[in-house]
Structure formats: C-alpha cells, structure tokens
Motif scaffolding. Sequence first.
Motif, PDB file in Angstrom:
ATOM      1  N   ILE A   1      19.266 -27.765  -5.102  1.00 60.68           N
ATOM      2  CA  ILE A   1      17.962 -27.980  -5.737  1.00 60.68           C
ATOM      3  C   ILE A   1      18.019 -27.352  -7.123  1.00 60.68           C
ATOM      4  O   ILE A   1      18.389 -26.190  -7.266  1.00 60.68           O
ATOM      5  CB  ILE A   1      16.822 -27.363  -4.901  1.00 60.68           C
ATOM      6  CG1 ILE A   1      16.680 -28.132  -3.577  1.00 60.68           C
ATOM      7  CG2 ILE A   1      15.503 -27.356  -5.677  1.00 60.68           C
ATOM      8  CD1 ILE A   1      15.576 -27.614  -2.677  1.00 60.68           C
TER       9      ILE A   1
ATOM     10  N   ARG B   1      21.110 -24.323   1.375  1.00 63.43           N
ATOM     11  CA  ARG B   1      20.650 -24.754   0.041  1.00 63.43           C
ATOM     12  C   ARG B   1      21.128 -23.801  -1.045  1.00 63.43           C
ATOM     13  O   ARG B   1      21.071 -22.590  -0.872  1.00 63.43           O
ATOM     14  CB  ARG B   1      19.121 -24.804  -0.031  1.00 63.43           C
ATOM     15  CG  ARG B   1      18.560 -26.061   0.610  1.00 63.43           C
ATOM     16  CD  ARG B   1      18.056 -25.725   1.961  1.00 63.43           C
ATOM     17  NE  ARG B   1      17.804 -26.892   2.800  1.00 63.43           N
ATOM     18  CZ  ARG B   1      16.948 -26.840   3.813  1.00 63.43           C
ATOM     19  NH1 ARG B   1      16.286 -25.757   4.091  1.00 63.43           N
ATOM     20  NH2 ARG B   1      16.795 -27.903   4.573  1.00 63.43           N
TER      21      ARG B   1
ATOM     22  N   PHE C   1      26.043 -27.449   6.034  1.00 60.49           N
ATOM     23  CA  PHE C   1      24.947 -28.245   6.592  1.00 60.49           C
ATOM     24  C   PHE C   1      23.622 -27.481   6.546  1.00 60.49           C
ATOM     25  O   PHE C   1      23.494 -26.393   7.087  1.00 60.49           O
ATOM     26  CB  PHE C   1      25.280 -28.632   8.041  1.00 60.49           C
ATOM     27  CG  PHE C   1      24.168 -29.384   8.732  1.00 60.49           C
ATOM     28  CD1 PHE C   1      23.872 -30.695   8.375  1.00 60.49           C
ATOM     29  CD2 PHE C   1      23.402 -28.776   9.725  1.00 60.49           C
ATOM     30  CE1 PHE C   1      22.843 -31.396   9.012  1.00 60.49           C
ATOM     31  CE2 PHE C   1      22.360 -29.458  10.357  1.00 60.49           C
ATOM     32  CZ  PHE C   1      22.093 -30.775  10.002  1.00 60.49           C
ATOM     33  N   LYS C   2      22.654 -28.083   5.865  1.00 57.12           N
ATOM     34  CA  LYS C   2      21.283 -27.541   5.756  1.00 57.12           C
ATOM     35  C   LYS C   2      21.247 -26.154   5.107  1.00 57.12           C
ATOM     36  O   LYS C   2      20.284 -25.406   5.278  1.00 57.12           O
ATOM     37  CB  LYS C   2      20.598 -27.518   7.117  1.00 57.12           C
ATOM     38  CG  LYS C   2      20.171 -28.917   7.593  1.00 57.12           C
ATOM     39  CD  LYS C   2      19.093 -29.523   6.705  1.00 57.12           C
ATOM     40  CE  LYS C   2      18.969 -31.029   6.883  1.00 57.12           C
ATOM     41  NZ  LYS C   2      18.047 -31.616   5.900  1.00 57.12           N
TER      42      LYS C   2
ATOM     43  N   GLU D   1      22.599 -28.807   0.279  1.00 58.80           N
ATOM     44  CA  GLU D   1      21.522 -29.485  -0.440  1.00 58.80           C
ATOM     45  C   GLU D   1      21.194 -28.689  -1.696  1.00 58.80           C
ATOM     46  O   GLU D   1      20.561 -27.641  -1.621  1.00 58.80           O
ATOM     47  CB  GLU D   1      20.300 -29.615   0.474  1.00 58.80           C
ATOM     48  CG  GLU D   1      20.581 -30.560   1.648  1.00 58.80           C
ATOM     49  CD  GLU D   1      19.548 -30.518   2.759  1.00 58.80           C
ATOM     50  OE1 GLU D   1      19.437 -31.514   3.483  1.00 58.80           O
ATOM     51  OE2 GLU D   1      18.855 -29.498   2.910  1.00 58.80           O
TER      52      GLU D   1
ATOM     53  N   TYR E   1      14.116 -18.373  -0.698  1.00 58.98           N
ATOM     54  CA  TYR E   1      14.127 -19.829  -0.494  1.00 58.98           C
ATOM     55  C   TYR E   1      15.539 -20.386  -0.313  1.00 58.98           C
ATOM     56  O   TYR E   1      15.709 -21.443   0.291  1.00 58.98           O
ATOM     57  CB  TYR E   1      13.486 -20.546  -1.690  1.00 58.98           C
ATOM     58  CG  TYR E   1      11.974 -20.459  -1.760  1.00 58.98           C
ATOM     59  CD1 TYR E   1      11.242 -19.747  -0.820  1.00 58.98           C
ATOM     60  CD2 TYR E   1      11.277 -21.108  -2.783  1.00 58.98           C
ATOM     61  CE1 TYR E   1       9.866 -19.666  -0.903  1.00 58.98           C
ATOM     62  CE2 TYR E   1       9.889 -21.036  -2.855  1.00 58.98           C
ATOM     63  CZ  TYR E   1       9.194 -20.313  -1.923  1.00 58.98           C
ATOM     64  OH  TYR E   1       7.827 -20.253  -2.004  1.00 58.98           O
ATOM     65  N   PHE E   2      16.529 -19.727  -0.906  1.00 61.14           N
ATOM     66  CA  PHE E   2      17.866 -20.324  -0.963  1.00 61.14           C
ATOM     67  C   PHE E   2      18.905 -19.449  -0.268  1.00 61.14           C
ATOM     68  O   PHE E   2      18.733 -18.238  -0.124  1.00 61.14           O
ATOM     69  CB  PHE E   2      18.265 -20.546  -2.427  1.00 61.14           C
ATOM     70  CG  PHE E   2      17.450 -21.602  -3.102  1.00 61.14           C
ATOM     71  CD1 PHE E   2      17.684 -22.944  -2.836  1.00 61.14           C
ATOM     72  CD2 PHE E   2      16.410 -21.266  -3.967  1.00 61.14           C
ATOM     73  CE1 PHE E   2      16.911 -23.926  -3.438  1.00 61.14           C
ATOM     74  CE2 PHE E   2      15.634 -22.241  -4.561  1.00 61.14           C
ATOM     75  CZ  PHE E   2      15.882 -23.580  -4.304  1.00 61.14           C
TER      76      PHE E   2
END
Lengths: 314, 314, 314
Positions: free
Chosen positions: B66, B38, B35-36, B64, B103-104
């Motif tokens: 990307i 990435r 959950f949440k 998620e 970012y990930f």
Amino acid sequence: MKHFTQFESLSLSKTLIQSALAYKANPLIDVQKGFKKRIGCIFLNPSLRTRASTQIAALNLGMEPIVVNMDKEGWALEMREGAIMNKGTVEHIKDAAAVLGSYFDILAIRAFPSLTNKTEDIEDFVFNQFIKYSGKPVISLESAIRHPLQSLADMITIQEHWKEARKPKVVLTWAPHIKAIPHAVANSFAEWAIGNDHDVTITHPVGYELDPIFTKGAHITHNQAEALADADFVYVKNWSAFNDYGKIHSTDSSWMLTEKHFEAAPQAKVMHCLPVRRNVELSDEILDGSRSIVQEQATNRIYAAQAVISHLLG
Amino acid sequence: MKHFTQFESLSLSKTLIQSALAYKANPLIDVQKGFKKRIGCIFLNPSLRTRASTQIAALNLGMEPIVVNMDKEGWALEMREGAIMNKGTVEHIKDAAAVLGSYFDILAIRAFPSLTNKTEDIEDFVFNQFIKYSGKPVISLESAIRHPLQSLADMITIQEHWKEARKPKVVLTWAPHIKAIPHAVANSFAEWAIGNDHDVTITHPVGYELDPIFTKGAHITHNQAEALADADFVYVKNWSAFNDYGKIHSTDSSWMLTEKHFEAAPQAKVMHCLPVRRNVELSDEILDGSRSIVQEQATNRIYAAQAVISHLLG
Amino acid sequence: MKHFTQFESLSLSKTLIQSALAYKANPLIDVQKGFKKRIGCIFLNPSLRTRASTQIAALNLGMEPIVVNMDKEGWALEMREGAIMNKGTVEHIKDAAAVLGSYFDILAIRAFPSLTNKTEDIEDFVFNQFIKYSGKPVISLESAIRHPLQSLADMITIQEHWKEARKPKVVLTWAPHIKAIPHAVANSFAEWAIGNDHDVTITHPVGYELDPIFTKGAHITHNQAEALADADFVYVKNWSAFNDYGKIHSTDSSWMLTEKHFEAAPQAKVMHCLPVRRNVELSDEILDGSRSIVQEQATNRIYAAQAVISHLLG
C-alpha cells in the motif's frame, strides 16, 4: 443497513462492535468473502489513517481496493443541479458518481464541509449526491457532518476498556486549535456515544454549541472542570462555531488538557481521533502517558471498517 | 537484521546478493511467503523506480503493498519533539509513525535530507523517528544520508558482471549538476562497495569531500583521470558539498564523463542510479552505448528489494 | 496486434468487440490468465474513468495493476533527443520508459497533446517515445491524437444498441466548450466508426476541420441540422481547431445539443466520452433522459480494456 453514514440503532451498533472485535481477534476469518469484489475509496480531501485502514480492512476480506484521489488525479466536480458548466468545474457529480457506481461494488467517500455554506453542509450535500447517483452501498470516510467509521472505532475502544456494570461517564470536550475545524468528529462521537447508551457530557466554551440534532440526551456544560470530574473517557476535539458558522470564537489555551485537568478524574482515559496538534489540543504528557488510548482508536479503525464492509457485502 | 537502513556486514551483504540473484532467476519461488502481509510504502518525496520496484518485489512475495504519498495525500508532519503545533504542521511524526506501525507488517520509507540542517540530516532524523515510533521493521527507500536498496542493487549488478578472481577496481566519480543534490547515493555506494571488499577509488573536485564515515578504506583523489585509469566499474553521481553543507562549489563540465574519459579504462562499465541528467552528468554516447549498465541496475532494484523484504519476513 | 494505439482492421475490431461482450457477460472467465503479470498504468495527465476501468479490467484478468502518476509522484520528463538537461527536466523519457518496460509486462500510458507544438503532437511524440524505448506492449490511455480504448468502448455500445440489418447512421458533432480541447476522442471515434463500416457523418462549424487522416470516408458538413436528420447515434464532442492549431474559433451555443435538435432524429441515441460540461456541450434534458447512453459507454470502458489486455497477454 443500506449505506454506512451514521448511527442507526443500538442493536446494529452492537452487532458491528462484536463483528469488529471478532475480526480483530482473527482478521482473516472472512478472507474469501469479498473475492473479486472492489471497493472504490474516493478522496476529495487528504487522509492517512482512513486511507490505509480502509484498504487493509478490504484486503482482510479478500476485496480489491482502488483509491481515487478525486481532488488530485481526477476532474474538478460540479455540485449544483442545473449548472451551466462554463467555469472551472469539469465534471458533474451526478455523472462521476454514476460511473463510479457502475465500476465498484461498494463506494467509500471522503467529502469535507465547506464551513462557509451552512445549508449545503448540514444537508451533507456532496456526500448525499454520491448516494443519490451511484446506486451502490456508500460508506462515509468522513462527510461534512459525520465521521461514523471513527465513531465506531471509538465505541469499540471504549468497550475494550470498560468492564464495569455501570455506564461509563464519557466526556466530549472542546479543545483549542488555530484553524476552523469541521464538526464531523464531534457530531458523530456524540451521536454514537449517546446512541450506545453511555452517560455523555459535552463541554465547550460559550459559542461552540453543536447542532442539537447530534447532542440530544447529553449533559451540556460550559464548565470543563465540572464535566471532567469522575470521567471515565474524555474525548478531546476542536470544532469551529456551528451557530456563527465556521468561525473561531476562542482559542483559550486553558481548555487544552494537561495532567492537571485530571485531578478529579484519575482513572480517565483520553481519546482523540488524530491527527492531533500536540501542545495545542492536548499536552505531550497526556499523549505520551498511560492515560492516552489514541493509538488503540487508530488501530481499531481497521476493524471498524472491516465490520462495516463485511456487513454491506452481506 | 532488524531494519534495512545501511551496510551491516559482508556476510549479510553476500546473503542478500545471493537471495536477490535467486529471485531474479525465479521471481515467484516464495510467492506464498508474504500471504496477507502488508508493506506500507511511505513517500515524503517523489519516486519512480523505488515506488514501482518495491511494490513489485512485495507482490512477488505475495504481499499486499500500500502506497502512502505522505507529502501529497496525508498531513504535514511535525518533526520536533515538544513542539507547540500552532503552525503549519498538522500531525506529529511520533503519532503518524505509531499508527502506520500498527497498520503494516513492514514499513518502507523515503525521506530526503533538508540539505540546510546538517545536524538533523546526518542524524537521519526523520527516518529514525519512523524507526523509533513505528515498532516495526523499517526499510529505507532513501533516507537523508543513505540509499541502501540502490547500493544493494548496485552490488548485485557488479557481481553479475565480474567473473575474475581479482578485486574489481570500482570508481565513484563526482559529476556536474545544476542543483544541490543529496549525498545519500554516494555515501551508500561507498559504504557498500568498501564493505563488499572491492578496490574503491573516489574522485571529486576540491570541496566535495564526503562525510569520512562512509569513505574510510577508499582511495580518494581530486584527479579524475588518475581515478578512472584501469577502472572496471565507474559510478557517476553528483552530490553537493558536505563540509560547506548543501552548497554547490563547482559545476565544472569537464567532470562530465564522455567516451574520451575512458581511454585508459576501455573495459569499464558505467553505472548511475537514475534519474540522470543527460549531457550534464553523463553524455548520451555513454548512456546509449554498451558501456552503460544503468538499466541493469534499475532492473535489479526489484530483486534487491525482494531479497530484503524476504529477509525481514523471516 | 503488438500495441494498442489505434484502429488496425475491421477483423481485429470485431474480435475485440466480441471478446469485450463475453467479458461483460462473465468478467471472471479468464481470472487466472494474468496471474502475477503486472500492468503499469502511467499517467502524465488526470484521469477518472480510464484510471479506474483499466485497473478493474486488469484485476478481472488476475493481473496486478500498479498506477504511476508520473506528473505528480515521479520526475519531470525530458522529451528531446540529445538535450543538455540543465533546466527543469530531471529524467529523459528514454531512460524512464526503459526502466518501466523492464518492470512491467504491459504498459498503459496517458499523454495528452501540448496543443501548441503541432508537429510533435501529430507525431504522437511522447506516446511513441514510450513505445520506442520500453520494449513492451503499450496500451494508449489517450495519446496526443487518439483515445482508442474510448472508441472501442463506443463501438461496443453501438453494437449493443443496434440490431437492424442496415448500417446505423452515426454522427459526430462538434459541441461548444470554453477551453481548447484535444482532438484525440474525435479523431479516434471517426477512425473506429468509419473502420467499423458505419455510415458516418461529421458536422462542425467552419474552421474546425479535423485532420483528414482520420475522417476519410465520412460525410462532412457544416450544417448540423442536416447531419442530425435520421441519425441513429450522435456522438457529441468539442475539439479545438486543427488547422489553426489549438485555437478556439467559436463557442456558438446553438451547437449545444438539446431535445429540439432531435426533431428529425427521434430514435437517436446520444453519446459522449465524459467528462461532459453540462449545459455547455449537452443539455441536462438530454443527459438525464432516455436518449443518453453515456453511462453505458463508461461502463464498457472496463470490458474494452479487458479485451485489449487479454489480447496482448496472448
């Protein structure tokens, strides 16, 4: 704030910075806020940080981001009002913008300048066409003349590093480059640093004067050494000439910052928006040393975007 | 396991295979786990199966994903340490990797070899730069020398088809091709099949010897017929020469597998990682017949990725 | 309905239109319906509206859309059965379609015609290969000969504007263009408008006859003025010659619609699928005036797709 395209006021800037820092401390506090809202991220130009950080910011707010690479996946856009479209362009921006506006709750758009048509660039023509015809809140992911999400991230980064009562001395210095580079980052950084009431100095070789609309209130000098003395934050950036529009007048490598340049500013932090041309704009020793806070700026792009999107969601 | 880049141990391999089979039976058992979180799927090269299956695996875990098409949407990357970046490259990998790492939660990266710079390729230079500078768990979506998600999917597929007590005879056979093809799939398949304690035979024309680091423990022969006799699984793959690096020495079409080649291995299943050049590497009759399990391999890419991502999530 | 590729029946069309209008009134009524189902949006050609609206429709149903730009991110596809793949194509469509079918619950595919190989185009060869080999429900995002999601959106738009008891007079008029344009939109619009029992007139210069399979039941005339008289809805679209396949016979600018053309049809609404070449196909005065409902058509693309996906989810 109806759109996010530029510095509007010190109070709004402070609000956004505080909001961004709150999101950085707890990215998911508003994870329900954007449920089933969509942000369309429209790219007319390449992007790495902006592309990823804007999506992540939207996801942190529970939104569903959709990326549209208009330059590669869509149709070539006509920009001129009244054009007889019997050439290469396939769709008029007024039609595309209206459709995208009807599909998304918020639009975020990257549209670089031509660097050849000065009139169109300084009117931020392409970007403003999206605002004019989409009918939805528009976020700049870098327009022809501004890069406000970058500048907001920069202000957040400065605030995180500055705990003294006095104003920080913030220097924007031109750096060499091999290509003609837009003015957007330099313009926006000046606009936001001055707007945030920092002590701003801008230094560049003769011929690289920025549009004075963005630099009013800054001390401007052609003497880089004088500018750097006692600096607290040094923002390094190339830009092409503004008066002799889009031209390269100098690539004088002595303007490339190295540790030697910081003898009179031992505490100065070095900033750059990335991507950076190493050993052209900035030396490896700076970028890989403790003086550099460029990675913190990049990380703060997420929270700058999150604060802005959240504000536009209301 | 800190990163997923290669075969590490039989016990880890068994754990991942079991996990993948559990996910295949019930893809959503861990739908809350990510959950949440990435995963950034970074492509420096084209991809179909890997692109889609990795995203689906991540979604099955509630993550998620990307996608960043670094080759098309981002900036040209500089790889050399200390480079003076006054040419075509716009961003240094150390800067890009660090940003992506911030970012990930997990990075997944595809970076093909040059097939011209052997030293750089066998060091898996580009891929390892991402590991070095991102600071996050990195999954290989095929590097210069390995394609471990493919190999894990292959091991899953073999296990699904093999119910006997004895070791299966697993054959890796070179196949003709018209282009210089990387060694990654062949290397990894050998590494994983040997590591999984299968009875491994590798066959190829003279001059196509693989890097022995990957083939130790395999029986190697230039006699394809001998290799295929009594085979249980035959993995078909082209690769360019390793010693005469990146060159094509032979495109001998007699090495293309047809039904005729299986007279001494009537039960053998045929495997290929796809994309496959039909009637060059493998005949239509094989690919469209009951001997082919290439589609099962492709389907198992989802569950291989899901097991790996889940493991890295902890 | 097993796939969504064409007009099937008036009753199905009515069902889809009603469903779409219900979704337009409340887009999230079925937001749980597609939980953890995936739609693969496969593009072999550029797209703006279709790309964004299909993703949004899927998201409204709680699905997870994944876009695959097969033309740019994947491998060049071989289409010919039995091909010896020793040229530029890297993967056979039968292999790619089967893999995609195993990855997704629904496939949505855009595959334009060649406009050179008439036999292959009118068989809708590429599109049907996906249907044949994927084993999953397939939605056309525009095939070589049809664009049914556009036509469904068009029927929705007409229904929203038409409250009278009599049948509306619906005119499809050829418009000038500078390029050879596919027949898909014109074919589908004729097929759906006739199937929906509207009073359909088609007008075009000599030589632009459409495939009669799509136009049976329409009044066809070379006299544009006669066709436009008393029109309620005028659909403007260019297409290349069908008989002299893919050729441009005329670009007669008098066929471009302006306000002057509507003297005998003062109430007529003007429709276009977009993208539109302004002042070539249609004048600015029409597109920017109250007669144009092209933006409503574009918006209805979301709800057309949502109705279709929902129907296929069952």
